[in-house]
Each structure stands twice: as C-alpha cells, then as structure tokens.
Design a protein around this motif. Structure first.
Motif, PDB file in Angstrom:
ATOM      1  N   SER A  39       0.826  -1.214   0.000  1.00 24.55           N
ATOM      2  CA  SER A  39       0.000   0.000   0.000  1.00 24.55           C
ATOM      3  C   SER A  39       0.855   1.257   0.000  1.00 24.55           C
ATOM      4  CB  SER A  39      -0.934  -0.002   1.217  1.00 24.55           C
ATOM      5  OG  SER A  39      -0.178  -0.015   2.417  1.00 24.55           O
ATOM      6  N   GLY A  40       2.076   1.191   0.554  1.00 23.62           N
ATOM      7  CA  GLY A  40       2.960   2.344   0.546  1.00 23.62           C
ATOM      8  C   GLY A  40       3.594   2.609  -0.800  1.00 23.62           C
ATOM      9  N   LEU A  41       3.484   1.650  -1.727  1.00 23.68           N
ATOM     10  CA  LEU A  41       4.048   1.823  -3.065  1.00 23.68           C
ATOM     11  C   LEU A  41       2.994   2.193  -4.098  1.00 23.68           C
ATOM     12  CD1 LEU A  41       6.499  -1.234  -3.126  1.00 23.68           C
ATOM     13  CD2 LEU A  41       7.031   1.148  -2.576  1.00 23.68           C
ATOM     14  N   MET A  42       1.726   2.050  -3.737  1.00 19.84           N
ATOM     15  CA  MET A  42       0.661   2.370  -4.682  1.00 19.84           C
ATOM     16  C   MET A  42       0.561   3.882  -4.870  1.00 19.84           C
ATOM     17  SD  MET A  42      -0.581  -0.445  -5.747  1.00 19.84           S
ATOM     18  CE  MET A  42      -2.127   0.094  -6.473  1.00 19.84           C
ATOM     19  N   PRO A  43       0.337   4.336  -6.105  1.00 19.18           N
ATOM     20  CA  PRO A  43       0.215   5.790  -6.328  1.00 19.18           C
ATOM     21  C   PRO A  43      -1.051   6.342  -5.699  1.00 19.18           C
ATOM     22  CG  PRO A  43      -0.297   4.568  -8.339  1.00 19.18           C
ATOM     23  CD  PRO A  43       0.228   3.555  -7.352  1.00 19.18           C
ATOM     24  N   LEU A  44      -0.964   7.576  -5.241  1.00 19.89           N
ATOM     25  CA  LEU A  44      -2.135   8.246  -4.698  1.00 19.89           C
ATOM     26  C   LEU A  44      -3.073   8.661  -5.828  1.00 19.89           C
ATOM     27  CD1 LEU A  44      -0.428  10.494  -1.998  1.00 19.89           C
ATOM     28  CD2 LEU A  44      -1.453   8.227  -1.703  1.00 19.89           C
ATOM     29  N   ARG A  45      -4.347   8.829  -5.480  1.00 22.59           N
ATOM     30  CA  ARG A  45      -5.342   9.124  -6.504  1.00 22.59           C
ATOM     31  C   ARG A  45      -5.050  10.444  -7.222  1.00 22.59           C
ATOM     32  NH1 ARG A  45     -11.482   8.755  -4.712  1.00 22.59           N
ATOM     33  NH2 ARG A  45     -10.726   6.622  -4.392  1.00 22.59           N
ATOM     34  N   GLY A  46      -4.685  11.469  -6.467  1.00 24.88           N
ATOM     35  CA  GLY A  46      -4.403  12.760  -7.084  1.00 24.88           C
ATOM     36  C   GLY A  46      -3.208  12.710  -8.018  1.00 24.88           C
ATOM     37  N   ASP A  47      -2.167  11.990  -7.602  1.00 27.11           N
ATOM     38  CA  ASP A  47      -0.985  11.866  -8.457  1.00 27.11           C
ATOM     39  C   ASP A  47      -1.289  11.062  -9.716  1.00 27.11           C
ATOM     40  OD1 ASP A  47       1.231  11.534  -5.591  1.00 27.11           O
ATOM     41  OD2 ASP A  47       0.418  13.302  -6.595  1.00 27.11           O
ATOM     42  N   ALA A  48      -2.070   9.995  -9.565  1.00 29.75           N
ATOM     43  CA  ALA A  48      -2.437   9.208 -10.741  1.00 29.75           C
ATOM     44  C   ALA A  48      -3.240  10.054 -11.729  1.00 29.75           C
ATOM     45  CB  ALA A  48      -3.245   7.981 -10.309  1.00 29.75           C
ATOM     46  N   LEU A  49      -4.127  10.916 -11.209  1.00 24.32           N
ATOM     47  CA  LEU A  49      -4.896  11.794 -12.082  1.00 24.32           C
ATOM     48  C   LEU A  49      -3.986  12.804 -12.789  1.00 24.32           C
ATOM     49  CD1 LEU A  49      -7.643  12.728 -13.110  1.00 24.32           C
ATOM     50  CD2 LEU A  49      -7.828  14.193 -11.081  1.00 24.32           C
ATOM     51  N   THR A  50      -2.989  13.329 -12.047  1.00 28.22           N
ATOM     52  CA  THR A  50      -2.039  14.257 -12.674  1.00 28.22           C
ATOM     53  C   THR A  50      -1.273  13.583 -13.805  1.00 28.22           C
ATOM     54  OG1 THR A  50      -1.781  15.444 -10.581  1.00 28.22           O
ATOM     55  CG2 THR A  50      -0.045  15.736 -12.226  1.00 28.22           C
ATOM     56  N   ALA A  51      -0.826  12.354 -13.571  1.00 32.77           N
ATOM     57  CA  ALA A  51      -0.092  11.625 -14.608  1.00 32.77           C
ATOM     58  C   ALA A  51      -0.978  11.362 -15.826  1.00 32.77           C
ATOM     59  CB  ALA A  51       0.441  10.316 -14.037  1.00 32.77           C
ATOM     60  N   ALA A  52      -2.241  11.041 -15.583  1.00 29.88           N
ATOM     61  CA  ALA A  52      -3.156  10.776 -16.694  1.00 29.88           C
ATOM     62  C   ALA A  52      -3.383  12.032 -17.527  1.00 29.88           C
ATOM     63  CB  ALA A  52      -4.479  10.237 -16.149  1.00 29.88           C
ATOM     64  N   VAL A  53      -3.570  13.175 -16.867  1.00 30.92           N
ATOM     65  CA  VAL A  53      -3.766  14.433 -17.597  1.00 30.92           C
ATOM     66  C   VAL A  53      -2.520  14.780 -18.408  1.00 30.92           C
ATOM     67  CG1 VAL A  53      -4.123  16.910 -17.323  1.00 30.92           C
ATOM     68  CG2 VAL A  53      -5.479  15.301 -15.970  1.00 30.92           C
ATOM     69  N   ALA A  54      -1.333  14.596 -17.808  1.00 35.30           N
ATOM     70  CA  ALA A  54      -0.088  14.873 -18.530  1.00 35.30           C
ATOM     71  C   ALA A  54       0.047  13.968 -19.752  1.00 35.30           C
ATOM     72  CB  ALA A  54       1.107  14.696 -17.592  1.00 35.30           C
ATOM     73  N   ALA A  55      -0.342  12.695 -19.613  1.00 33.65           N
ATOM     74  CA  ALA A  55      -0.265  11.774 -20.748  1.00 33.65           C
ATOM     75  C   ALA A  55      -1.178  12.236 -21.882  1.00 33.65           C
ATOM     76  CB  ALA A  55      -0.635  10.366 -20.282  1.00 33.65           C
ATOM     77  N   VAL A  56      -2.385  12.676 -21.520  1.00 34.53           N
ATOM     78  CA  VAL A  56      -3.313  13.157 -22.550  1.00 34.53           C
ATOM     79  C   VAL A  56      -2.742  14.375 -23.263  1.00 34.53           C
ATOM     80  CG1 VAL A  56      -5.588  14.192 -22.910  1.00 34.53           C
ATOM     81  CG2 VAL A  56      -5.336  12.198 -21.405  1.00 34.53           C
ATOM     82  N   VAL A  57      -2.144  15.287 -22.498  1.00 32.23           N
ATOM     83  CA  VAL A  57      -1.581  16.499 -23.105  1.00 32.23           C
ATOM     84  C   VAL A  57      -0.413  16.154 -24.023  1.00 32.23           C
ATOM     85  CG1 VAL A  57      -0.386  18.667 -22.612  1.00 32.23           C
ATOM     86  CG2 VAL A  57      -2.347  17.978 -21.219  1.00 32.23           C
ATOM     87  N   VAL A  58       0.462  15.256 -23.584  1.00 33.77           N
ATOM     88  CA  VAL A  58       1.622  14.890 -24.401  1.00 33.77           C
ATOM     89  C   VAL A  58       1.180  14.215 -25.693  1.00 33.77           C
ATOM     90  CG1 VAL A  58       3.644  13.391 -24.498  1.00 33.77           C
ATOM     91  CG2 VAL A  58       3.199  14.763 -22.452  1.00 33.77           C
ATOM     92  N   ILE A  59       0.273  13.263 -25.604  1.00 33.68           N
ATOM     93  CA  ILE A  59      -0.214  12.577 -26.802  1.00 33.68           C
ATOM     94  C   ILE A  59      -0.934  13.557 -27.716  1.00 33.68           C
ATOM     95  CG2 ILE A  59      -1.818  10.816 -27.623  1.00 33.68           C
ATOM     96  CD1 ILE A  59      -1.197   9.225 -25.078  1.00 33.68           C
ATOM     97  N   GLY A  60      -1.725  14.437 -27.126  1.00 32.36           N
ATOM     98  CA  GLY A  60      -2.430  15.428 -27.932  1.00 32.36           C
ATOM     99  C   GLY A  60      -1.473  16.373 -28.639  1.00 32.36           C
TER     100      GLY A  60
END
Length: 418
Positions: free
Chosen positions: A3-24
């Motif tokens: 559980s200490g290695l799992m990403p936090l929800r906010g960080d996972a959302l930030t990474a997802a948004v960054a991925a969308v921006v980069v691909i776009g």
C-alpha cells in the motif's frame, strides 16, 4: 507494505492528464507538419523517455525527489536527441514545481538550474555558439516554475502557522479556565475547611460535655445535645450548598459510554448482595434504533427503584421487567414491601425519575400497588417527543436526578421511595 508503493489518486490523475496532453501535442504536431511519420520517429527511445517522464508523476507525492530526477532528466534529454517536438517538457515542469512547493528547496533549485545548463550547453555545442534567445526563454521558464513553487510553499507554511497560533490561543484560553477553576476549588475548599472544621470541633466538645454531665446534670447534657443537633444541621446545610456549587462548576460532558440495558443485570446483582431477591425479565428484541437516551434513562430508573427498595421498603423480592418495542422501551420495577399508609412524598429520586422521563417525552407512574408493594412504571420513546421541553435531553434529566436520595433529611422514612 504494498500500500505504501501504490500511487495516490491525485498523483495518478495528474499523470493521466499529462499523458493526454503529451499525446495530444504530438497529434497536433503531426497534423501541422502534414507527415504521418511522427509516431514512428519517436519509437522506441523517444516513447520510452515520454513514458518515463509522465508515468513517474504518479508517485510524485510518495517519492518527490526521485520522481523529479526521472521526469526532469527524461524530458530534458528528449529534445537534444532530435525527437519530434511536443509537450513532453510538461512532465518536468510539474515535477519541478511540486518539488519546490513541497519544501525541497535546494533540490528543486539545483535540478532546475542543471536543466537550464544542459539545454544551454547542448545548444551551444550543436549550433557552434550560444543561442541567447533560447537560453533566456529556458531560464525564464525555470525561474517561473521555481518561484511559483516557492510561493505555494510559503502560503502553505503561513496557513500552518495560523493554525498553530489558533491552537495555541485555544490552549491558552483553556489553561486560563482551568486555572480559574482551580482557584475556585481552592476557595471553596477553604470555606469547607473553615465551616466544617469549626463546627466539628464544636460538636466534639459538646459531645464530651454531654457525656460528662449526663448523670450529674442531665439538663445541661440535654442542652449540649441540642447544640450538637443544631450545629450538625448547619454544617450539613453549608456543606450541601458548597457541593452544589462544585457540581455546577465541574459538570462536563461524560467521557465514558452511557450505561444501557445490558448493565441492568449488574444492578440486580448489587441488590441481591444487599439481601433482596431480584428477578429480571427481558421481553422484546434489541432496543429500537436511536434509543441510546431511552436506554440510559431506563438504567437510571431501575437503579433508583432498586436503591429505594433496598433502603426504605423492607421488601424481600423485586421484579424488574424491561420490554423493548418497535419504537419505545418500557420499564416496570415492582417490590413486595409494605406501602405507606399515608402515601409518599416525592424526594429527589422520584423527582429525578419524572424529569428523566419527561425529557424524553414519555410516561411514568410511581406509587403503591393495589395488591401491596410499590411499583415504578415508565415508557420511554426511542427518540425525544416533540412535545418535550425545549432543550431537554436525557443527559439533562440525568444531571437533575443525580442527587439520588440525598437531602431528604428526617422525611426520608415517610416518603418510603424518594
């Protein structure tokens, strides 16, 4: 551990948004250039750098410094290697900003300036001379990101400092109240000592006088006993008044859970130890939902009724019946003692029972039984009735009833159940 290695929800959302921006951004570059080879051009190492820079953001809060190193390094190296342009640098900006905002100041500034130097040196080597316009743009971007992170960090520290000051002020006010309460206790203790010590000393002297003169001068002995009675009465009155002040000052919300129906058997065991035969009858199922106040009131009513039966009734047996309905709790405590011929006078105990039941909007009947004995019968709604007095609660009634049988003086035997 996982559980200490799992990403936090906010960080996972930030990474997802960054991925969308980069691909776009790569899609936009492909459309603007009119070529279909953009995605092929980033394979495989360009895509690996993009994935490393963006995916690392998912662990930004858990491992801020390693994530910043990976994201900034990957996004910085991506451009000198000649891969198609895009928004890959956004991942490095987010990681650098988070590092500065989280308080890792020297790491953030060192990493930001290193990024500027790498890009500036690379451009100087590739183009044969420094490109001042590009260098200034990169430096401005790094400074804006780092200064914005510092501003956010400072605002967080200010909010934390304000909370600490508010907590300190609250603790200071509490300490003042505690000190005033302590001073009041000392004052009351001094008054109790002055009144009780003096009167007890007088009683002791008068008792010795009465014993000494009982045979030779009985009239003086009687005067001494009358003085003892008067002095003891005054002492009790003063002590009771002081204790009432202490009770009103020290009364606080209870910290322990309120007693309920599950503890009625303990009351019965206590009465059995005093010589009574107690039978407890439970009907119905579990108490109705929201019946905590009714349970506490039922417990106190049974406690008061058993206490009166032990002290005043001369009963040999007592029956305690508890019936839990769908929306109320009914209590009946009946003994086989001798009822008073002239009725009874409600003392603090009976008054407390009535106030407790009234606070819940229930019904109560207290008095001798037609076939002999004495009974206390009460119906307690699961929730307070709308017609109950405003602000009345089970706890308020409990406070009013806590006086028990004290303070009845010479009439306690006459009231039989107070």
């Amino acid at each position: 551990m996982l559980s200490g290695l799992m990403p936090l929800r906010g960080d996972a959302l930030t990474a997802a948004v960054a991925a969308v921006v980069v691909i776009g951004s790569l899609t936009v570059v492909q459309g603007a250039s009119g070529t279909a080879d953009v995605w092929r051009a980033v394979m495989p190492w360009g895509m690996a750098l993009m994935v490393a820079a963006v995916a690392a953001l998912a662990w930004r809060s858990r491992f801020p410094v390693p994530v910043a190193l990976v994201a900034v390094a990957a996004s910085t190296v991506y451009y000198p290697l000649g891969f198609p342009d895009g928004a890959v640098g956004l991942a490095g900006v987010v990681a650098l900003f988070g590092l500065a905002a989280d308080g890792y100041r020297w790491q953030a500034w060192t990493l930001g300036l290193a990024q500027f130097l790498v890009i500036h040196v690379w451009e100087a080597v590739v183009f044969g001379s420094p490109r001042l316009d590009s260098a200034v743009a990169v430096l401005e971007m790094v400074l804006v990101v780092l200064i914005a992170g510092e501003v956010v960090r400072r605002r967080r520290e200010n909010r934390t400092l304000e909370r600490d000051r508010a907590d300190e002020a609250a603790r200071g006010r509490e300490e003042v109240l505690l000190r005033r309460a302590s001073e009041e206790r000392v004052r009351l203790a001094r008054e109790v000592h002055d009144a009780v010590a003096h009167n007890i000393s007088l009683i002791n002297v008068q008792a010795g006088t009465a014993l000494y003169l009982m045979d030779s001068q009985p009239e003086r002995a009687a005067e001494a006993l009358a003085t003892i009675k008067r002095t003891s009465k005054d002492t009790l009155r003063e002590l009771r008044a002081t204790l009432n002040v202490l009770r009103s000052v020290d009364e606080q919300a209870p910290r322990a859970p309120a007693p309920g129906l599950e503890r009625i058997e303990e009351l019965a065991d206590g009465a059995r130890g005093a010589g009574l035969e107690v039978r407890v009858v439970r009907r119905g199922g579990a108490p109705p939902p929201g019946a905590a106040g009714a349970e506490a009131a039922a417990y106190r009513i049974v406690q008061e009724a058993l206490t009166n039966a032990v002290r005043h009734s001369g009963a040999a047996a007592v029956t305690v019946e508890v019936d839990c309905g769908d929306d109320d709790v009914r209590v009946l405590v009946r003994d086989d003692g001798a009822a008073s011929a002239d009725g009874f006078t409600s003392g603090n105990g009976i008054t407390g029972i009535r106030e407790r039941v009234a606070a819940l909007g229930g019904d109560v009947a207290v008095g001798p039984c037609p076939g002999g004995g004495f009974a206390v019968r009460a119906r307690l709604p699961a929730t307070a009735n709308a017609g109950a007095p405003a602000g009345a609660t089970a706890e308020a009634a409990d406070s009013a009833a806590n006086g028990g049988d004290g303070g009845r003086g010479d009439r306690v035997r006459r009231e039989r159940r107070g």
